[in-house]
Scaffold this active site. Sequence first.
Site, PDB file in Angstrom:
ATOM      1  N   GLU A 177     -60.901  70.150  34.825  1.00  0.00           N
ATOM      2  CA  GLU A 177     -61.161  68.807  35.335  1.00  0.00           C
ATOM      3  C   GLU A 177     -62.198  68.082  34.489  1.00  0.00           C
ATOM      4  O   GLU A 177     -62.091  66.865  34.262  1.00  0.00           O
ATOM      5  CB  GLU A 177     -61.613  68.872  36.800  1.00  0.00           C
ATOM      6  CG  GLU A 177     -60.647  69.550  37.747  1.00  0.00           C
ATOM      7  CD  GLU A 177     -59.229  68.994  37.692  1.00  0.00           C
ATOM      8  OE1 GLU A 177     -59.064  67.815  37.298  1.00  0.00           O
ATOM      9  OE2 GLU A 177     -58.296  69.734  38.021  1.00  0.00           O
ATOM     10  N   HIS A 180     -60.689  66.301  31.675  1.00  0.00           N
ATOM     11  CA  HIS A 180     -60.110  65.000  32.034  1.00  0.00           C
ATOM     12  C   HIS A 180     -61.134  63.876  31.878  1.00  0.00           C
ATOM     13  O   HIS A 180     -60.783  62.756  31.471  1.00  0.00           O
ATOM     14  CB  HIS A 180     -59.621  65.016  33.486  1.00  0.00           C
ATOM     15  CG  HIS A 180     -58.246  65.557  33.662  1.00  0.00           C
ATOM     16  ND1 HIS A 180     -57.133  64.985  33.090  1.00  0.00           N
ATOM     17  CD2 HIS A 180     -57.788  66.623  34.377  1.00  0.00           C
ATOM     18  CE1 HIS A 180     -56.050  65.666  33.433  1.00  0.00           C
ATOM     19  NE2 HIS A 180     -56.429  66.671  34.214  1.00  0.00           N
TER      20      HIS A 180
END
Length: 228
Positions: A177, A180
Amino acid sequence: AARLPCITRSSSITSSCRRMTSSSTTPDLLQIPPLVLIGDKELMTPCETIELDPNNLKGCLEMLKQSQKHYGGIGIAACQVGWRARVFCMGIDESDAAAKDRYPGAPDFPYQIWINPTIEATPEKGTSWFWEGCLSVPGMRGWVERPNAIKICGWNENGVHVEAELDGLPARVAQHEFDHLDGILFPQRALHGTLLPVPAFQAQENWDDDFPTHGARKTKPGSFSLEK
């Protein structure tokens, strides 16, 4: 504990999220935004740091958690639903049937929000390999090596500065994550030649012994391997 100051550096970023959630203030009625998919320039551009009163983020953070559950993720970054802030959510429990189906055998770990996080690897704990997938890269998995353990710092949903040492699945998801937030997707991390369609894993026992690598051949999605 330190609290997030009531200052907005990127008001347009947060305003876009608040427009998503303005139609409802109750979790069961929140509007779930569509997923942003690989190739979209907004997904592949670094996100912006935010600093503001947690009360102003409440609806956005609830939207993010509900989006993760709706789409069956173990984690989700804000940019995957069009909110280009350095924020992600992760966690899994017995209620997450879709996520459990995508990653059979994945152990539960508590839901947590990370705002403006930083991550530092713990080199002495080594690395491992894992068949990663992504809500924004539907239908594909890739063989990705990452550190086994990390130290993560950031702010939680209450605006409190927190630090944690993570290993195993939580460490893996946090790193995925966090990528990202910098506009990086797992195919950019995957070993060359290991991006495979999800249906191929239904017949994994029929793969050649070293396809795509020896470690990848014998490792089921949701499990780790110390062998490439």
